[in-house]
Design a protein around this motif. Structure first.
Motif: not given
Length: 205
Positions: A25-33, A62-69
């Motif tokens: 959870g530290r990595k916060n990769w969603e903001d990065l994408v 699943g989360k990555l595909l959601l971010l794409y959409s």
């Protein structure tokens, strides 16, 4: 980059890479994408490589595909690499990378970031926790951050007794755009960032 099955990943244009465990959870990769997709929504020559280190594909797909959409449409390219990389494959990834990216809330060391910088690859990263030891304006584009209260992961009571760092998303997005301009139009500054990256890791060793 060629896999053991014979398939190839061809990286072109300006390439950004990160290596992380999506379950951390530290990595916060969603903001990065999301910051990448917004910064380069009209730029087809920008590629982000996510080297995911967790063994289970379902931890991020699943989360990555959601971010794409959510971010669609965008012209830039985001590639998730899952599974083990040999030393040669990992080196090929570093050789193809122009900037290594970090958007963590905190770090204990971040060995992948140090590995890339030791190869002369400048960073886009915040300057906090362990990264204070080797990230500065001579080797990185600094992402702004601010503290917020949180609990230690091992504390079952979840008592708010420490601080973590919230990333300024807009600062991350602007750092992407500035880095692209540097890589494309300012070779002297880019070479300076590369030299400083190597020197900072050597000095922190």
């Amino acid at each position: 980059i060629q896999s053991t099955t014979g398939s190839k990943l061809k990286l072109e244009g300006i390439v950004y890479s990160t290596v992380l465990n999506p379950q951390d959870g530290r990595k916060n990769w969603e903001d990065l994408v999301t910051a990448f997709c917004w910064a380069f929504r009209e730029e087809k020559n920008a590629t982000l490589v996510l080297k995911m280190t967790h063994h289970n594909l379902t931890t991020f797909l699943g989360k990555l595909l959601l971010l794409y959409s959510q971010m669609s449409p965008f012209k830039c390219r985001v590639v998730a690499v899952h599974g083990f990389l040999t030393d040669d494959q990992y080196q090929a990834l570093m050789n193809s990378t122009h900037f290594v990216v970090n958007s963590s809330h905190c770090e204990g060391q971040c060995l992948p970031l140090m590995e890339f910088m030791g190869q002369g690859i400048p960073a886009i990263a915040p300057r906090h926790t362990a990264m204070l030891d080797y990230i500065d304006e001579s080797n990185a584009l600094i992402v702004k951050s601010s503290t917020y209260p949180t609990f230690w992961p091992i504390d079952e009571r979840r008592a708010m007794r420490t601080l973590c760092y919230r990333i300024d998303w807009n600062s991350l997005m602007e750092a992407y755009r500035e880095s692209f301009d540097i890589a494309m139009n300012h070779p002297g500054r880019y070479k300076s960032l590369r030299r400083s990256s190597i020197r900072s890791i050597e000095e922190s060793a």
